[in-house]
Write a protein that holds these residues in place. Structure first.
Motif, PDB file in Angstrom:
ATOM      1  N   ALA A  42      54.223  38.156  36.756  1.00 37.91           N
ATOM      2  CA  ALA A  42      53.003  37.363  36.591  1.00 37.91           C
ATOM      3  C   ALA A  42      51.904  37.840  37.533  1.00 37.91           C
ATOM      4  CB  ALA A  42      53.315  35.886  36.844  1.00 37.91           C
ATOM      5  N   GLY A  43      52.264  38.134  38.774  1.00 42.68           N
ATOM      6  CA  GLY A  43      51.279  38.606  39.734  1.00 42.68           C
ATOM      7  C   GLY A  43      50.670  39.932  39.327  1.00 42.68           C
ATOM      8  N   LEU A  44      51.494  40.827  38.795  1.00 38.08           N
ATOM      9  CA  LEU A  44      50.994  42.128  38.336  1.00 38.08           C
ATOM     10  C   LEU A  44      50.061  41.968  37.139  1.00 38.08           C
ATOM     11  CD1 LEU A  44      54.210  44.316  38.694  1.00 38.08           C
ATOM     12  CD2 LEU A  44      52.072  44.571  39.974  1.00 38.08           C
ATOM     13  N   THR A  45      50.334  41.000  36.283  1.00 38.07           N
ATOM     14  CA  THR A  45      49.458  40.746  35.133  1.00 38.07           C
ATOM     15  C   THR A  45      48.067  40.311  35.594  1.00 38.07           C
ATOM     16  OG1 THR A  45      51.361  40.098  33.776  1.00 38.07           O
ATOM     17  CG2 THR A  45      49.176  39.407  33.022  1.00 38.07           C
ATOM     18  N   VAL A  46      48.027  39.387  36.552  1.00 33.46           N
ATOM     19  CA  VAL A  46      46.741  38.941  37.089  1.00 33.46           C
ATOM     20  C   VAL A  46      46.035  40.091  37.795  1.00 33.46           C
ATOM     21  CG1 VAL A  46      45.607  37.339  38.673  1.00 33.46           C
ATOM     22  CG2 VAL A  46      47.556  36.570  37.320  1.00 33.46           C
ATOM     23  N   ALA A  47      46.803  40.884  38.540  1.00 33.60           N
ATOM     24  CA  ALA A  47      46.216  42.013  39.269  1.00 33.60           C
ATOM     25  C   ALA A  47      45.640  43.047  38.307  1.00 33.60           C
ATOM     26  CB  ALA A  47      47.271  42.658  40.165  1.00 33.60           C
ATOM     27  N   LEU A  48      46.310  43.267  37.181  1.00 32.11           N
ATOM     28  CA  LEU A  48      45.803  44.214  36.198  1.00 32.11           C
ATOM     29  C   LEU A  48      44.465  43.748  35.641  1.00 32.11           C
ATOM     30  CD1 LEU A  48      46.233  46.777  34.540  1.00 32.11           C
ATOM     31  CD2 LEU A  48      47.495  45.398  32.855  1.00 32.11           C
ATOM     32  N   LEU A  49      44.349  42.446  35.394  1.00 30.17           N
ATOM     33  CA  LEU A  49      43.073  41.892  34.933  1.00 30.17           C
ATOM     34  C   LEU A  49      41.987  42.127  35.982  1.00 30.17           C
ATOM     35  CD1 LEU A  49      41.307  40.186  33.037  1.00 30.17           C
ATOM     36  CD2 LEU A  49      42.231  38.134  34.163  1.00 30.17           C
ATOM     37  N   GLN A  50      42.319  41.875  37.247  1.00 31.26           N
ATOM     38  CA  GLN A  50      41.358  42.086  38.322  1.00 31.26           C
ATOM     39  C   GLN A  50      40.953  43.556  38.411  1.00 31.26           C
ATOM     40  OE1 GLN A  50      39.870  39.930  41.108  1.00 31.26           O
ATOM     41  NE2 GLN A  50      38.696  41.800  40.804  1.00 31.26           N
ATOM     42  N   ALA A  51      41.913  44.468  38.266  1.00 31.26           N
ATOM     43  CA  ALA A  51      41.623  45.900  38.366  1.00 31.26           C
ATOM     44  C   ALA A  51      40.731  46.371  37.220  1.00 31.26           C
ATOM     45  CB  ALA A  51      42.935  46.691  38.377  1.00 31.26           C
ATOM     46  N   VAL A  52      41.014  45.895  36.015  1.00 35.57           N
ATOM     47  CA  VAL A  52      40.192  46.280  34.866  1.00 35.57           C
ATOM     48  C   VAL A  52      38.755  45.811  35.062  1.00 35.57           C
ATOM     49  CG1 VAL A  52      39.802  45.895  32.403  1.00 35.57           C
ATOM     50  CG2 VAL A  52      42.106  46.392  33.234  1.00 35.57           C
ATOM     51  N   LEU A  53      38.605  44.577  35.516  1.00 42.11           N
ATOM     52  CA  LEU A  53      37.265  44.022  35.689  1.00 42.11           C
ATOM     53  C   LEU A  53      36.492  44.701  36.823  1.00 42.11           C
ATOM     54  CD1 LEU A  53      38.021  40.197  35.258  1.00 42.11           C
ATOM     55  CD2 LEU A  53      36.805  41.681  33.652  1.00 42.11           C
ATOM     56  N   SER A  54      37.140  44.885  37.957  1.00 47.80           N
ATOM     57  CA  SER A  54      36.422  45.368  39.143  1.00 47.80           C
ATOM     58  C   SER A  54      36.352  46.880  39.245  1.00 47.80           C
ATOM     59  CB  SER A  54      37.063  44.796  40.409  1.00 47.80           C
ATOM     60  OG  SER A  54      38.412  45.210  40.521  1.00 47.80           O
ATOM     61  N   VAL A  55      37.380  47.593  38.741  1.00 44.64           N
ATOM     62  CA  VAL A  55      37.407  49.053  38.883  1.00 44.64           C
ATOM     63  C   VAL A  55      36.873  49.741  37.630  1.00 44.64           C
ATOM     64  CG1 VAL A  55      38.859  51.081  39.322  1.00 44.64           C
ATOM     65  CG2 VAL A  55      39.362  48.915  40.478  1.00 44.64           C
ATOM     66  N   THR A  56      37.396  49.350  36.457  1.00 41.80           N
ATOM     67  CA  THR A  56      36.977  50.006  35.220  1.00 41.80           C
ATOM     68  C   THR A  56      35.619  49.504  34.736  1.00 41.80           C
ATOM     69  OG1 THR A  56      39.282  50.333  34.551  1.00 41.80           O
ATOM     70  CG2 THR A  56      37.600  50.492  32.834  1.00 41.80           C
ATOM     71  N   LEU A  57      35.478  48.184  34.651  1.00 41.03           N
ATOM     72  CA  LEU A  57      34.232  47.613  34.129  1.00 41.03           C
ATOM     73  C   LEU A  57      33.175  47.428  35.217  1.00 41.03           C
ATOM     74  CD1 LEU A  57      35.698  44.957  31.660  1.00 41.03           C
ATOM     75  CD2 LEU A  57      34.997  47.316  31.200  1.00 41.03           C
ATOM     76  N   ARG A  58      33.556  47.592  36.471  1.00 42.73           N
ATOM     77  CA  ARG A  58      32.647  47.514  37.614  1.00 42.73           C
ATOM     78  C   ARG A  58      31.896  46.173  37.666  1.00 42.73           C
ATOM     79  NH1 ARG A  58      31.720  52.697  35.596  1.00 42.73           N
ATOM     80  NH2 ARG A  58      29.665  52.123  34.776  1.00 42.73           N
ATOM     81  N   ALA A  59      32.609  45.104  37.330  1.00 42.82           N
ATOM     82  CA  ALA A  59      32.017  43.767  37.400  1.00 42.82           C
ATOM     83  C   ALA A  59      31.909  43.330  38.860  1.00 42.82           C
ATOM     84  CB  ALA A  59      32.871  42.774  36.618  1.00 42.82           C
ATOM     85  N   ASP A  60      31.073  42.340  39.101  1.00 48.83           N
ATOM     86  CA  ASP A  60      30.900  41.818  40.456  1.00 48.83           C
ATOM     87  C   ASP A  60      32.245  41.292  40.975  1.00 48.83           C
ATOM     88  OD1 ASP A  60      30.367  39.478  42.429  1.00 48.83           O
ATOM     89  OD2 ASP A  60      28.450  40.534  42.325  1.00 48.83           O
ATOM     90  N   GLN A  61      32.675  41.822  42.119  1.00 44.95           N
ATOM     91  CA  GLN A  61      34.011  41.515  42.621  1.00 44.95           C
ATOM     92  C   GLN A  61      34.139  40.078  43.115  1.00 44.95           C
ATOM     93  OE1 GLN A  61      34.969  44.587  45.496  1.00 44.95           O
ATOM     94  NE2 GLN A  61      34.587  46.217  44.025  1.00 44.95           N
ATOM     95  N   VAL A 101      45.129  47.384  44.091  1.00 45.48           N
ATOM     96  CA  VAL A 101      44.959  46.063  43.486  1.00 45.48           C
ATOM     97  C   VAL A 101      46.277  45.585  42.875  1.00 45.48           C
ATOM     98  CG1 VAL A 101      43.793  44.749  41.670  1.00 45.48           C
ATOM     99  CG2 VAL A 101      42.487  46.348  43.071  1.00 45.48           C
ATOM    100  N   LEU A 102      46.988  46.482  42.202  1.00 46.08           N
ATOM    101  CA  LEU A 102      48.293  46.109  41.631  1.00 46.08           C
ATOM    102  C   LEU A 102      49.302  45.782  42.721  1.00 46.08           C
ATOM    103  CD1 LEU A 102      48.598  48.707  38.716  1.00 46.08           C
ATOM    104  CD2 LEU A 102      48.150  46.247  38.525  1.00 46.08           C
ATOM    105  N   LEU A 103      49.279  46.554  43.804  1.00 44.42           N
ATOM    106  CA  LEU A 103      50.182  46.269  44.916  1.00 44.42           C
ATOM    107  C   LEU A 103      49.834  44.930  45.563  1.00 44.42           C
ATOM    108  CD1 LEU A 103      52.549  47.282  46.531  1.00 44.42           C
ATOM    109  CD2 LEU A 103      50.975  48.571  47.985  1.00 44.42           C
ATOM    110  N   THR A 104      48.546  44.631  45.637  1.00 45.02           N
ATOM    111  CA  THR A 104      48.122  43.332  46.144  1.00 45.02           C
ATOM    112  C   THR A 104      48.655  42.213  45.260  1.00 45.02           C
ATOM    113  OG1 THR A 104      46.091  44.270  47.060  1.00 45.02           O
ATOM    114  CG2 THR A 104      46.125  41.898  46.723  1.00 45.02           C
TER     115      THR A 104
END
Length: 307
Positions: free
Chosen positions: A70-89, A197-200
Motif C-alpha cells: 500500500a505504501g509503495l502504491t501511494v509513493a508511486l502516485l507521488q512520484a508520477v505527480l512530482s517527478v514525471t508531471l512536475r506538479a507542485d510538490q 520516493v518509492l523507498l520513502t
C-alpha cells in the motif's frame, strides 16, 4: 524515580521508532530534491493496510507485506505527480494526505465497523536477555518487538547509506543540489528521484505498520495523528543530515513521552506546550539560531532536461 526515568526513556524510544523510519525516508527524498509531504498519507495508508492484512490473514507478517504494498502504491502516485508531471510538490503532498485520511477513515468504517480493528494480530515485545535489564537504556532499546528491531536496523542502514562518502549518498546529493549538472554528468536524475520516493513510501508504510501492529495492535481513524508532518519537521531540525535528524527524532519522542511522565516526575507543564516544542525546535533550526542550516538547492525544483 528510577522506574519513572526507565519508563520515560522506554516510552520516548517507542514513540520515536515510527518517527525515525518516516524521517529517514523523508530525508532521502528531500536530499534528492523532492519535498515529500505525503509521508503522512503513506504512514496512514500503511497502518490501515497492515491492520487489514493482519486481520484478514491472521498473520502480522502478512500485515507488514500488505502495508508495504500500500505504501509503495501511494509513493508511486507521488512520484508520477512530482517527478514525471512536475506538479507542485506541496500541493500534491497535502492532497495525497487528505485522500489517505478520507480513504482510510471510510475503509475503517467498512472493515472495522464492528470493532474488529480494536484487536488485530501484532508483534509482541522480544526482550534481549541481560541487555534489557540495563538501567534506563535497557528497557528503551532492548524490549522492542521484532518489527521494532527491524525498523531500527532499516533506519541505521539508511543513515549509513546517506553518508556523503558512499556512491548512493553522493548520487542523491548531486541530484538534490543541481539536477541539471548531475544529468550532464550521466546520473539518471528521474530514476534517482523515483527510487527515493518509492523507498520513502516503503519505510513510511513500515512506520505505519509499526504503529498499528507493534504499538497498539489496532487501527483507529487518523492513527498517525500528524507523525508524518513531524517527520518533515525532524528533517528540518536535523538540518538535512542523517545523525542530527536521528537525534531530533529521539528528542521529539522523549518530549511526547514526557506528556505522560510529567506528573510522576513532579513537573507541572501543560501538554499543549510540550506538543509545540518539536515545532519550536524546528523553527529555531531553520532560523540559524542553533547553527547554520541550508536546504538542498534543488529542493522542490522540478527537473527539466536541457534547462
Amino acid at each position: 524515580m528510577s522506574a519513572v526515568l526507565d519508563e520515560l526513556a522506554a516510552g520516548g524510544v517507542r514513540l520515536a521508532v515510527p518517527l525515525l523510519l518516516a524521517s529517514a525516508g523523508e530525508l532521502l527524498s528531500e536530499r534528492a530534491g523532492v519535498l515529500n509531504l505525503s509521508v503522512e498519507g503513506m504512514m496512514l495508508t500503511g497502518a490501515f493496510a497492515g491492520a487489514a492484512g493482519a486481520l484478514a490473514s491472521g498473520s502480522a507478517a502478512v500485515g507488514v507485506l500488505t502495508a508495504l504494498a500500500a505504501g509503495l502504491t501511494v509513493a508511486l502516485l507521488q512520484a508520477v505527480l512530482s517527478v514525471t508531471l512536475r506538479a507542485d510538490q506541496i500541493v500534491t503532498g497535502i492532497t495525497i494526505n487528505a485522500l489517505a485520511l478520507g480513504g482510510t477513515t471510510y475503509g475503517a468504517r467498512l472493515l472495522f465497523g464492528d470493532g474488529a480493528g480494536d484487536s488485530v494480530p501484532g508483534f509482541d515485545p522480544l526482550p534481549v536477555p541481560v541487555l534489557h535489564d540495563l538501567p534506563v537504556l535497557g528497557p528503551a532499546l532492548f524490549e522492542q518487538s521484532a518489527l521494532g528491531y527491524l525498523a531500527c536496523a532499516v533506519t541505521g542502514a539508511l543513515a549509513v547509506g546517506l553518508a556523503r562518502r558512499t556512491p548512493w549518498g553522493l548520487a542523491i546529493d548531486a541530484v538534490g543540489e543541481d539536477a541539471t549538472t548531475a544529468d550532464r554528468c550521466g546520473l539518471p536524475v528521474r530514476a534517482v528521484r523515483y527510487a527515493v520516493v518509492l523507498l520513502t513510501g516503503a519505510v513510511s508504510a513500515l512506520a505505519g505498520a509499526q504503529l498499528a501492529l507493534s504499538e497498539v495492535h489496532a487501527f483507529s481513524d487518523n492513527i498517525t495523528a500528524g507523525i508524518g508532518y513531524l517527520a518533515v519537521v525532524a528533517v528540518i531540525a536535523g538540518r538535512w543530515r542523517a545523525w542530527p535528524t536521528v537525534l531530533a527524532c529521539l528528542f521529539f519522542g522523549v518530549v511526547q513521552a514526557l506528556q505522560f511522565a510529567a506528573p510522576a516526575l513532579g513537573l507541572h507543564v501543560s501538554a499543549p506546550l510540550l506538543t509545540t516544542l518539536p515545532y519550536l525546535f524546528a523553527l529555531l533550526a531553520v532560523s540559524g539560531l542553533v547553527g547554520r542550516s541550508r536546504a538542498p538547492a534543488a529542493l522542490t525544483v522540478p527537473f527539466v532536461r536541457g534547462t
